[in-house]
Design a protein around this motif. Sequence first.
Motif, mmCIF file in Angstrom:
data_model
loop_
_atom_site.group_PDB
_atom_site.id
_atom_site.type_symbol
_atom_site.label_atom_id
_atom_site.label_comp_id
_atom_site.label_asym_id
_atom_site.label_seq_id
_atom_site.Cartn_x
_atom_site.Cartn_y
_atom_site.Cartn_z
ATOM 1 N N GLY A 386 84.807 88.638 -1.802
ATOM 2 C CA GLY A 386 84.957 88.989 -0.458
ATOM 3 C C GLY A 386 84.059 90.033 -0.243
ATOM 4 O O GLY A 386 83.448 90.634 -1.164
ATOM 5 N N GLU A 387 84.030 90.704 1.072
ATOM 6 C CA GLU A 387 83.206 91.963 1.311
ATOM 7 C C GLU A 387 83.768 93.021 0.520
ATOM 8 O O GLU A 387 85.064 93.669 0.949
ATOM 9 C CB GLU A 387 82.890 92.100 2.640
ATOM 10 N N LEU A 388 82.811 93.914 -0.145
ATOM 11 C CA LEU A 388 83.321 95.007 -0.842
ATOM 12 C C LEU A 388 83.455 96.047 0.111
ATOM 13 O O LEU A 388 82.508 96.573 0.926
ATOM 14 C CB LEU A 388 82.338 95.355 -2.006
ATOM 15 N N CYS A 389 84.640 97.045 0.046
ATOM 16 C CA CYS A 389 84.929 98.179 1.022
ATOM 17 C C CYS A 389 84.843 99.514 -0.008
ATOM 18 O O CYS A 389 85.524 99.295 -0.993
ATOM 19 C CB CYS A 389 85.807 97.955 1.801
ATOM 20 N N VAL A 390 84.519 100.561 0.428
ATOM 21 C CA VAL A 390 84.429 101.884 -0.479
ATOM 22 C C VAL A 390 85.071 102.900 0.338
ATOM 23 O O VAL A 390 84.766 103.375 1.502
ATOM 24 C CB VAL A 390 82.968 102.162 -1.049
ATOM 25 N N ARG A 391 86.050 103.522 -0.386
ATOM 26 C CA ARG A 391 86.323 105.052 0.290
ATOM 27 C C ARG A 391 86.483 106.015 -0.606
ATOM 28 O O ARG A 391 86.826 105.971 -1.828
ATOM 29 C CB ARG A 391 87.793 104.804 0.726
ATOM 30 N N TRP A 415 87.359 103.648 5.071
ATOM 31 C CA TRP A 415 86.930 102.519 4.501
ATOM 32 C C TRP A 415 85.530 102.237 4.884
ATOM 33 O O TRP A 415 85.417 101.748 6.141
ATOM 34 C CB TRP A 415 87.826 101.257 4.363
ATOM 35 N N LEU A 416 84.406 102.165 4.036
ATOM 36 C CA LEU A 416 82.990 101.861 4.510
ATOM 37 C C LEU A 416 82.817 100.304 4.002
ATOM 38 O O LEU A 416 83.051 99.980 2.654
ATOM 39 C CB LEU A 416 82.340 102.727 3.763
ATOM 40 N N LYS A 417 82.352 99.667 5.011
ATOM 41 C CA LYS A 417 82.068 98.227 4.503
ATOM 42 C C LYS A 417 80.700 98.087 3.927
ATOM 43 O O LYS A 417 79.676 98.606 4.917
ATOM 44 C CB LYS A 417 82.180 97.197 5.678
ATOM 45 N N THR A 418 80.373 97.499 2.693
ATOM 46 C CA THR A 418 79.147 97.683 2.274
ATOM 47 C C THR A 418 78.125 96.330 2.695
ATOM 48 O O THR A 418 76.786 96.886 2.469
ATOM 49 C CB THR A 418 79.426 97.741 0.846
ATOM 50 N N GLY A 419 78.919 95.333 3.306
ATOM 51 C CA GLY A 419 77.872 94.263 3.249
ATOM 52 C C GLY A 419 77.550 93.506 2.328
ATOM 53 O O GLY A 419 76.721 92.253 2.165
ATOM 54 N N ASP A 420 78.188 93.991 0.789
ATOM 55 C CA ASP A 420 78.111 93.127 -0.037
ATOM 56 C C ASP A 420 79.082 92.318 -0.662
ATOM 57 O O ASP A 420 80.362 92.665 -0.370
ATOM 58 C CB ASP A 420 77.701 94.136 -1.431
ATOM 59 N N MET A 421 79.327 90.996 -1.203
ATOM 60 C CA MET A 421 80.172 90.309 -1.429
ATOM 61 C C MET A 421 80.371 90.676 -3.078
ATOM 62 O O MET A 421 79.450 90.640 -3.819
ATOM 63 C CB MET A 421 79.796 88.778 -1.454
#
Length: 545
Positions: A386-391, A415-421
């Motif tokens: 899935g799309e990786l999210c970072v906090r 949460w930041l959506k990285t756009g990376d799977m």
Amino acid sequence: MDLDRSIIDVFSDACAKFGDRPAFTCLGHTLSISDIDKLSGRFASYLQNHTNLKPGDRIAVQLPNVLQYPVVVFGAMRAGLVVVNTNPLYTRRELKHQLNDSGAKALVVLANIADTASQVIEETGVETVIVSEIADLHSPLKRTLINSVAKYIKKMVPEFSFRNQVNFRDAMGLGGKAPHQDVKRSPEDVAVLQYTGGTTGVAKGAMLTNRNLVANMEQVREALGDSIKEGEEIYIAPLPLYHIYAFTIHCMSLFATGNHSILIPNPRDIPAFVKTLKGIRFTGFVGLNTLFNGLMRNPDFAELDFSKLHTTASGGMALTRDTAKRWEEMTGCVVTEGYGMTETSPVVSFNPAEAVQLGTVGKAVPATEVKVIDENGNDLPNNTPGELCVRGPQVMKGYWQREEATAETIDSEGWLKTGDMAVIQDDGYIKIVDRKKDMIIVSGFNVYPNEIEDVVSAHDKVTEAAAIGIPDEKSGEMVKLFVVKADDSLSEEELIAFCRDNMTAYKVPKQVEFRDELPKTNVGKILRRELRDEEMKKIEALENA
């Protein structure tokens, strides 16, 4: 982890503790930490006493890996300015956009590339241009020799002129006549405007605060653990300091621990690069996949002294298994791959040196949360792509003057959506599957270019490869492969047969195109988007014929 310090607090602590230690070496000349302290103070004095710049104003820094870079950046920060890291390879259009978008009032530029800026500067708000020559911080004799050879013999300095031009050495002379005052900045103040590469559209400025960058420095140090010993490390710095990955490693983490970085101004000149490394018993190397490949193809590289090398850090693009394996065999040092992005200052995860899992980007660094979500924003379980999210504290404040883009990227919970799977394994290790926009869908199946490129790069007749999706009537999309040969005998049939033996049928490329080289960004990332755009233009031309 002390997140209430500014970058200048970290800088001052390092100067007090490690003043006599070497900090940066370039073209045979070394500046100690106390040298950087003294010279950056002079530059700060010049900015405060001889320009109209005020704390919070933006200063664009367009320099490669030369000694002036840390002097200018730390000097600008000590004067309370926001640094706008600016790629020396920018075209006129890109440079004009960044100068205007950031609102930069000053520009520091290397003479070798100043002609580009001179053609657009009158269309921007830049009031002061400070021009430096490559060896401006060397001894008088060496400075004259290197600068003269660059200008008159190698013809590396095109003609340029600025209405508001100041020579760097003159600025430093003026700055030395009066003391400066370090400007106090809060942890939440923006320290750096770091523009995204622009490969996904118009480049946006990520607002990286003092807290973001100090936090990531601390996170990197904790992730590397005992492998960074205070005052004992010699790291090779081929990646550009204006790129946030190299900035965080060399100007933050290593400087703060009293360690030494060897700057490589032009890593594309592999023979000169290898020559620079001769006789240096370096302990660390920061690079990326294409650079490792280029070095290992040079016959003199294997003859270097790797006896002290204990850390090789890879980031910026996917590390192929074949490259990692060959590097370890040649140098005796395992490659520890990490993951990050401009918007996260940049490090999100890193492979611990004592427990590297090849094919992953390691575990999240301390004080960082990660998760993956589906297209509707729902959290997904471990081992599900899935799309990786970072906090975490390293996540940017937002995009400069782009509230809508910020809201699309960072949600209300931070949460930041990285756009990376990605896939998060049960043990916490993260595997990046691909860029969300690079994913290829063949007959409803997700195909990830990274996987294909990893397999193809293991072929001993392949130097590097890139996979893209192109339209196909039967399957929606099909895989096209671009390859740079390591052996001229390699044929399309041989390569496709290799792919059939090593991957599921729907992933096997239907087309192969051999090229002498692949398009790359300034830091060596292969530009799949450029390849895809070329293919779409060809298809459109055929349809309109």
